[in-house]
Scaffold this motif. Structure first.
Motif, PDB file in Angstrom:
ATOM      1  N   UNK A 147      77.739  -5.019  80.360  1.00 16.51           N
ATOM      2  CA  UNK A 147      78.872  -5.881  79.562  1.00 16.51           C
ATOM      3  C   UNK A 147      78.552  -6.189  78.082  1.00 16.51           C
ATOM      4  N   UNK A 148      79.617  -6.416  77.563  1.00 19.70           N
ATOM      5  CA  UNK A 148      79.382  -6.809  76.144  1.00 19.70           C
ATOM      6  C   UNK A 148      78.957  -8.304  76.270  1.00 19.70           C
ATOM      7  N   UNK A 149      77.896  -8.525  75.351  1.00 21.46           N
ATOM      8  CA  UNK A 149      77.408  -9.884  75.504  1.00 21.46           C
ATOM      9  C   UNK A 149      78.316 -10.994  74.646  1.00 21.46           C
ATOM     10  N   UNK A 150      79.245 -10.503  73.929  1.00 23.67           N
ATOM     11  CA  UNK A 150      80.088 -11.129  73.142  1.00 23.67           C
ATOM     12  C   UNK A 150      81.648 -11.424  73.641  1.00 23.67           C
ATOM     13  N   UNK A 151      82.331 -10.458  74.082  1.00 25.53           N
ATOM     14  CA  UNK A 151      83.599 -10.528  74.758  1.00 25.53           C
ATOM     15  C   UNK A 151      83.669 -10.330  76.414  1.00 25.53           C
ATOM     16  N   UNK A 152      82.516  -9.928  76.949  1.00 26.48           N
ATOM     17  CA  UNK A 152      82.393  -9.699  78.461  1.00 26.48           C
ATOM     18  C   UNK A 152      83.091  -8.391  78.674  1.00 26.48           C
ATOM     19  N   UNK A 153      83.272  -7.624  77.917  1.00 25.67           N
ATOM     20  CA  UNK A 153      83.975  -6.222  78.128  1.00 25.67           C
ATOM     21  C   UNK A 153      82.957  -5.560  78.968  1.00 25.67           C
ATOM     22  N   UNK A 154      83.359  -4.836  80.047  1.00 29.96           N
ATOM     23  CA  UNK A 154      82.395  -3.876  80.706  1.00 29.96           C
ATOM     24  C   UNK A 154      82.641  -2.451  80.364  1.00 29.96           C
ATOM     25  N   UNK A 155      81.670  -1.641  80.186  1.00 27.34           N
ATOM     26  CA  UNK A 155      81.740  -0.205  80.063  1.00 27.34           C
ATOM     27  C   UNK A 155      80.909   0.263  81.023  1.00 27.34           C
ATOM     28  N   UNK A 156      81.232   1.698  81.083  1.00 26.20           N
ATOM     29  CA  UNK A 156      80.383   2.561  82.169  1.00 26.20           C
ATOM     30  C   UNK A 156      79.426   3.374  81.206  1.00 26.20           C
ATOM     31  N   UNK A 157      78.307   3.504  81.138  1.00 29.42           N
ATOM     32  CA  UNK A 157      77.223   4.142  80.420  1.00 29.42           C
ATOM     33  C   UNK A 157      76.767   5.455  81.200  1.00 29.42           C
ATOM     34  N   UNK A 158      77.091   6.739  80.781  1.00 29.44           N
ATOM     35  CA  UNK A 158      76.254   7.796  81.562  1.00 29.44           C
ATOM     36  C   UNK A 158      75.104   8.237  80.894  1.00 29.44           C
ATOM     37  N   UNK A 159      74.082   8.827  81.475  1.00 28.85           N
ATOM     38  CA  UNK A 159      72.730   9.207  80.949  1.00 28.85           C
ATOM     39  C   UNK A 159      72.321  10.086  81.993  1.00 28.85           C
ATOM     40  N   UNK A 160      71.154  10.809  81.282  1.00 29.99           N
ATOM     41  CA  UNK A 160      70.465  11.667  82.313  1.00 29.99           C
ATOM     42  C   UNK A 160      69.131  10.960  82.441  1.00 29.99           C
ATOM     43  N   UNK A 161      68.665  11.419  83.516  1.00 33.07           N
ATOM     44  CA  UNK A 161      67.229  10.833  83.779  1.00 33.07           C
ATOM     45  C   UNK A 161      66.315  11.377  82.802  1.00 33.07           C
ATOM     46  N   UNK A 162      65.612  10.664  81.952  1.00 32.56           N
ATOM     47  CA  UNK A 162      64.803  11.051  81.021  1.00 32.56           C
ATOM     48  C   UNK A 162      63.341  11.648  81.660  1.00 32.56           C
ATOM     49  N   UNK A 163      62.818  12.426  80.937  1.00 35.02           N
ATOM     50  CA  UNK A 163      61.541  12.939  81.625  1.00 35.02           C
ATOM     51  C   UNK A 163      60.478  12.314  80.927  1.00 35.02           C
ATOM     52  N   UNK A 164      60.810  11.658  79.891  1.00 40.20           N
ATOM     53  CA  UNK A 164      59.773  11.345  79.087  1.00 40.20           C
ATOM     54  C   UNK A 164      59.215   9.905  79.296  1.00 40.20           C
ATOM     55  N   UNK A 165      58.946   9.425  80.615  1.00 43.12           N
ATOM     56  CA  UNK A 165      58.516   8.133  81.149  1.00 43.12           C
ATOM     57  C   UNK A 165      57.049   7.978  80.632  1.00 43.12           C
ATOM     58  N   UNK A 166      56.322   9.103  80.412  1.00 35.70           N
ATOM     59  CA  UNK A 166      54.899   8.796  79.906  1.00 35.70           C
ATOM     60  C   UNK A 166      54.783   7.873  78.751  1.00 35.70           C
ATOM     61  N   UNK A 167      56.036   8.521  78.045  1.00 42.11           N
ATOM     62  CA  UNK A 167      56.080   7.431  76.475  1.00 42.11           C
ATOM     63  C   UNK A 167      55.892   6.038  76.866  1.00 42.11           C
ATOM     64  N   UNK A 168      56.266   5.501  77.831  1.00 44.42           N
ATOM     65  CA  UNK A 168      56.594   4.048  77.878  1.00 44.42           C
ATOM     66  C   UNK A 168      55.226   3.239  77.718  1.00 44.42           C
ATOM     67  N   UNK A 169      54.041   3.654  78.314  1.00 38.34           N
ATOM     68  CA  UNK A 169      52.988   2.969  78.174  1.00 38.34           C
ATOM     69  C   UNK A 169      52.004   3.779  78.689  1.00 38.34           C
ATOM     70  N   UNK A 170      50.935   4.240  77.877  1.00 35.24           N
ATOM     71  CA  UNK A 170      49.637   4.828  78.516  1.00 35.24           C
ATOM     72  C   UNK A 170      48.705   4.036  79.197  1.00 35.24           C
ATOM     73  N   UNK A 171      49.154   3.747  80.480  1.00 33.04           N
ATOM     74  CA  UNK A 171      48.381   2.749  81.238  1.00 33.04           C
ATOM     75  C   UNK A 171      46.846   3.144  81.541  1.00 33.04           C
TER      76      UNK A 171
END
Ligand SMILES: [Zn+2]
Length: 171
Positions: A147-171
Motif C-alpha cells: 500500500x502507498x503510505x501516502x494515498x493508501x493505494x494498493x498495488x500488486x508487486x510480482x517478483x522472482x524468488x531471489x537466490x542471493x539470500x546469502x547476501x543478507x548477512x554472513x552470520x
C-alpha cells in the motif's frame, strides 16, 4: 470535477503519472486521431455513442492534465478518491508492477517506488521481510500487495524468488 480511480485521465491518455506537458500533448493528438470518426468511417460503426463519449473524455483528460493548476487539483482529487473508495485486498483489479520498477535504496535497505496514483515519491516501500511474505502467483514467481503510505493505494508487486539470500548477512 469527479475523479474516477477506475480509469484515470492518465490511463485515458495512456501516459505515465509523471508525463510532462509535451508528452501529454502528443498522447492527446494520437488518441484523438485514433478515435476520429473519419478514421473509422466506411466500416459499419456500432460504437458511435461510445466513441463520441470517448472523445469528450480524451478532451477532458487533456484539458485537465495540460493545465498545471487543474492537474494539481485533479491529482488531489484522485488521492481523495483512492482514499474513500479503497480497494479490496484480494488483489483483483489492482495494477501490477514488477519489483524492477522499484528503486533499491541501499541506506534503508528497501525497495522504493513513486506512487503511480498520488505521485508521492518513494511512498511505496518494500523491505526484505515484506518480500518473504509473498505468495505464489501460480506462474513460478511470487506476488504481494503493498500500500502507498501516502494515498493508501494498493498495488500488486510480482517478483522472482531471489537466490542471493546469502547476501543478507554472513552470520
Ligand atoms: Zn499514493
Amino acid at each position: 470535477m469527479t475523479a474516477s480511480i477506475s480509469e484515470t485521465f492518465y490511463e485515458i491518455l495512456s501516459v505515465g503519472p509523471d508525463a510532462d506537458t509535451q508528452q501529454i500533448k502528443k498522447a492527446y493528438r494520437k488518441k484523438i486521431l485514433q478515435t476520429h470518426p473519419d478514421k473509422t468511417s466506411g466500416s459499419a460503426n456500432n460504437n458511435e455513442d461510445t466513441s463520441s463519449s470517448t472523445v469528450s473524455l480524451i478532451k477532458e483528460a487533456y484539458d485537465t492534465l495540460s493545465d498545471p493548476t487543474l492537474r494539481e487539483q485533479y491529482d488531489q482529487d484522485l488521492t481523495k478518491a483512492a482514499q474513500t473508495q479503497g480497494y479490496n485486498l484480494s488483489g483483483d483489479g489492482l495494477d501490477t508492477y514488477s519489483l524492477e520498477s522499484f528503486e533499491y535504496d541501499d541506506s534503508n535497505e528497501a525497495w522504493l517506488k513513486t506512487c503511480p496514483r498520488c505521485q508521492a515519491p518513494c511512498s511505496i516501500k518494500l523491505i526484505e521481510e515484506d518480500l518473504e511474505q509473498g505468495t505464489d502467483d501460480g506462474e513460478g514467481g511470487l506476488e504481494l500487495l503493498v500500500q502507498c503510505g501516502s494515498c493508501s493505494l494498493w498495488i500488486k508487486v510480482k517478483y522472482m524468488e531471489e537466490g542471493d539470500e546469502e547476501e543478507v548477512e554472513g552470520r
